[in-house]
Design a protein around this motif. Structure first.
Motif, short mmCIF file in Angstrom:
data_model
loop_
_atom_site.label_atom_id
_atom_site.label_comp_id
_atom_site.label_asym_id
_atom_site.label_seq_id
_atom_site.Cartn_x
_atom_site.Cartn_y
_atom_site.Cartn_z
N ALA A 68 7.95 71.13 19.60
CA ALA A 68 7.78 72.70 19.51
C ALA A 68 6.79 74.05 20.10
CB ALA A 68 9.19 72.82 18.51
N SER A 69 5.96 73.69 18.61
CA SER A 69 4.97 75.13 18.56
C SER A 69 4.25 75.16 20.05
CB SER A 69 4.07 74.76 17.74
OG SER A 69 4.93 74.51 16.28
N GLN A 70 3.73 73.84 20.80
CA GLN A 70 3.14 73.60 21.65
C GLN A 70 3.68 74.16 23.31
OE1 GLN A 70 0.32 72.28 21.72
NE2 GLN A 70 -0.66 72.49 19.92
N ILE A 71 5.08 73.76 22.40
CA ILE A 71 6.28 74.53 24.21
C ILE A 71 6.45 75.76 24.33
CG2 ILE A 71 8.46 74.55 24.77
CD1 ILE A 71 8.80 71.55 24.30
N ALA A 72 6.42 76.39 22.48
CA ALA A 72 6.39 77.91 21.99
C ALA A 72 4.73 78.73 23.06
CB ALA A 72 6.78 78.18 21.63
N ILE A 73 3.81 78.12 21.82
CA ILE A 73 1.96 78.17 22.75
C ILE A 73 1.84 78.55 24.46
CG2 ILE A 73 -0.42 77.94 22.75
CD1 ILE A 73 0.59 76.94 19.68
N ALA A 74 2.47 76.88 24.72
CA ALA A 74 2.96 77.10 26.31
C ALA A 74 3.72 78.18 26.98
CB ALA A 74 3.26 75.65 27.37
N GLN A 75 4.34 78.71 26.77
CA GLN A 75 5.55 79.72 27.41
C GLN A 75 4.58 80.90 26.98
OE1 GLN A 75 7.96 79.45 28.50
NE2 GLN A 75 9.18 77.69 28.50
N GLY A 76 3.49 81.54 26.35
CA GLY A 76 3.24 82.52 25.95
C GLY A 76 3.35 83.63 24.52
N GLU A 77 4.02 82.34 23.82
CA GLU A 77 4.54 83.37 22.32
C GLU A 77 3.18 83.61 22.23
OE1 GLU A 77 3.98 83.09 18.28
OE2 GLU A 77 3.12 81.73 19.58
N ARG A 78 3.23 85.11 21.26
CA ARG A 78 2.17 85.87 20.62
C ARG A 78 2.78 86.88 19.40
NH1 ARG A 78 0.31 83.61 23.79
NH2 ARG A 78 -1.81 84.23 25.03
N LEU A 79 1.94 86.96 18.65
CA LEU A 79 2.51 86.66 16.72
C LEU A 79 3.93 88.41 17.16
CD1 LEU A 79 0.92 86.56 13.83
CD2 LEU A 79 2.26 88.68 14.24
N GLU A 80 2.90 88.97 18.25
CA GLU A 80 3.81 90.13 18.07
C GLU A 80 5.48 90.11 18.18
OE1 GLU A 80 1.35 89.57 19.37
OE2 GLU A 80 -0.42 91.31 19.78
N GLY A 81 5.78 89.56 19.01
CA GLY A 81 6.81 89.09 19.58
C GLY A 81 7.71 88.36 18.65
N VAL A 82 7.57 88.16 17.01
CA VAL A 82 7.97 87.78 16.47
C VAL A 82 9.01 88.79 15.58
CG1 VAL A 82 6.60 87.63 14.47
CG2 VAL A 82 8.22 86.10 14.45
N PHE A 83 8.51 90.00 15.75
CA PHE A 83 9.29 91.36 14.70
C PHE A 83 10.37 91.14 15.21
CE2 PHE A 83 5.12 91.83 14.02
CZ PHE A 83 4.62 91.31 13.30
N GLU A 84 10.69 90.46 16.43
CA GLU A 84 11.79 91.07 17.30
C GLU A 84 13.32 89.75 16.74
OE1 GLU A 84 15.42 91.75 20.04
OE2 GLU A 84 13.59 93.24 19.33
N ALA A 85 12.66 88.60 17.45
CA ALA A 85 13.72 87.12 16.40
C ALA A 85 13.21 88.01 14.34
CB ALA A 85 12.60 86.16 16.03
N VAL A 86 12.73 88.64 13.41
CA VAL A 86 13.04 89.30 12.35
C VAL A 86 14.19 90.39 12.50
CG1 VAL A 86 12.78 90.64 9.97
CG2 VAL A 86 10.96 89.04 11.71
N LEU A 141 13.43 77.39 12.92
CA LEU A 141 13.00 77.33 13.89
C LEU A 141 12.05 78.39 14.17
CD1 LEU A 141 17.01 77.68 15.66
CD2 LEU A 141 15.51 75.68 14.88
N PRO A 142 11.04 77.80 14.81
CA PRO A 142 9.45 78.75 15.63
C PRO A 142 10.22 79.00 16.38
CG PRO A 142 10.02 76.07 16.18
CD PRO A 142 11.05 76.49 15.99
N TYR A 143 9.37 80.85 17.00
CA TYR A 143 9.83 81.75 17.30
C TYR A 143 9.10 81.29 18.59
CZ TYR A 143 8.33 86.02 19.81
OH TYR A 143 8.38 86.41 20.99
N GLY A 144 9.70 81.47 19.58
CA GLY A 144 9.20 81.16 21.07
C GLY A 144 9.94 79.93 22.15
N PHE A 145 10.52 79.15 20.79
CA PHE A 145 10.48 78.15 21.84
C PHE A 145 12.63 77.76 21.64
CE2 PHE A 145 12.56 73.60 20.39
CZ PHE A 145 11.86 72.89 21.40
N PRO A 146 12.82 77.40 22.62
CA PRO A 146 11.98 76.84 23.66
C PRO A 146 11.68 78.14 24.79
CG PRO A 146 14.47 77.23 24.53
CD PRO A 146 14.34 77.09 23.37
N ASP A 147 11.93 79.15 24.72
CA ASP A 147 11.14 80.05 25.20
C ASP A 147 11.49 81.28 23.99
OD1 ASP A 147 13.78 81.60 26.23
OD2 ASP A 147 13.16 80.70 27.94
N ALA A 148 11.29 83.00 24.38
CA ALA A 148 11.16 83.67 23.77
C ALA A 148 12.92 83.64 23.53
CB ALA A 148 10.76 85.25 24.81
N GLN A 149 13.08 84.66 24.76
CA GLN A 149 14.74 84.60 24.56
C GLN A 149 15.66 83.62 24.25
OE1 GLN A 149 16.21 87.65 25.09
NE2 GLN A 149 18.18 86.59 24.92
#
Length: 305
Positions: free
Chosen positions: A100-118, A56-64
């Motif tokens: 899904a990636s385009q939606i995440a990018i539009a939502q403001g997904e940034r690499l820094e946030g992926v560590f919370e997903a980890v 699953l991509p991080y930030g999709f459909p949004d960060a939470q």
């Protein structure tokens, strides 16, 4: 490849020789942490069960929402999670993951946030991997990424566009931080390429079941089984197959011979509406994701029974 400590060695005033602790002469920065991915795959092999690896991509459909979705797939049977880093030029991804990636990018997904997903995946009880195009890691800083990834509880990195010949910096950083290096092979990989991957991979090798982009497929060819055989022959212990697996029946088919079955688009699809371009209601999406994940888990985990 690894720096050797030469400082803190002082001359002996009486003999003129150099003295220092044994550590002064040891290589710096080698982690001896066992691979969590290999440990899990070994335990599943002992039960004659393939692993279910979900993307699953991080930030999709949004960060939470992405954190809820990641917890959902772990709770419904995914053993290893590939957390995707959305990228503006996803040349290997099919239309579902691109949307899904385009939606995440539009939502403001940034690499820094992926560590919370980890951390979320690790706390839920699965093995967290990140799948990313190399450009994102390179610009973030390879050492910085590896250190933060390890601290968050990450296990390894899947690099679809990075080959071992060009991965020197990543190989060094992953050795320092005890992280898995998961490279891809495809049906047209030469024996020499398979040998190079076998030498440098850690965790497992990702066998792309066919050439081309990711996506759901109605049928699978026989080529991935032959690719798994050739990759094992090259010296790889764990070979997991992805690209195209979208139904429990396909999962069982691949799980009969592969060490793990990788599913991406079929999971991502559940969170999109019928057009495949917009996010559906999150509650409805999570219900669909639950049902799809559970069905795939049953098919994959029971593949050899």
């Amino acid at each position: 490849m690894t720096a050797i400590r030469t400082n803190n060695v002082q001359p002996n005033a009486q003999s003129g020789s150099q003295i220092g602790s044994q550590a002064d002469f040891q290589p710096l920065g080698i982690s001896h942490r066992p691979s969590p991915t290999e440990t899990l795959l070994a335990s599943l092999k002992a039960k004659n069960t393939p692993a279910f690896i979900g993307y699953l991509p991080y930030g999709f459909p949004d960060a939470q929402g992405s954190l809820e979705a990641l917890r959902c797939i772990v709770e419904n049977g995914v053993d290893i999670v590939e957390i995707g880093l959305p990228y503006s030029d996803p040349v290997m991804d099919g239309p579902v993951i691109q949307s899904a990636s385009q939606i995440a990018i539009a939502q403001g997904e940034r690499l820094e946030g992926v560590f919370e997903a980890v951390r979320t995946v690790a706390q839920a009880g699965a093995i967290p991997l990140i799948m990313s195009y190399w450009n994102l890691i390179f610009h973030y800083g390879v050492e910085r990424f590896a250190a933060e990834f390890e601290a968050a509880g990450g296990a390894g990195l899947i690099t679809p566009d990075l080959i071992p010949d060009e991965a020197g910096e990543w190989i060094e950083a992953s050795q320092r931080h005890g992280l898995d290096r998961i490279f891809l092979v495809s049906p047209d990989s030469s024996a020499e390429r398979l040998a190079a991957v076998a030498k440098h991979a850690r965790g497992f090798v990702y066998a792309a079941s066919r050439m081309g982009v990711t996506g759901e497929r109605a049928t699978l060819s026989a080529s991935p089984e032959e690719l798994v055989r050739r990759t094992r022959q090259a010296g790889v212990s764990n070979v997991c197959v992805g690209i195209g697996v979208s139904t429990p029946e396909q999962g069982a088919q691949v799980g009969s011979y592969a060490d793990g079955v990788i599913v991406g688009s079929a999971l991502v699809h559940t969170l999109l509406d019928d057009t495949g371009t917009k996010v559906r209601d999150l509650r409805e999406g999570l219900d669909a994701l639950t049902a799809t994940t559970a069905a795939l888990s049953k098919g994959i985990h029971e593949a050899r029974r």
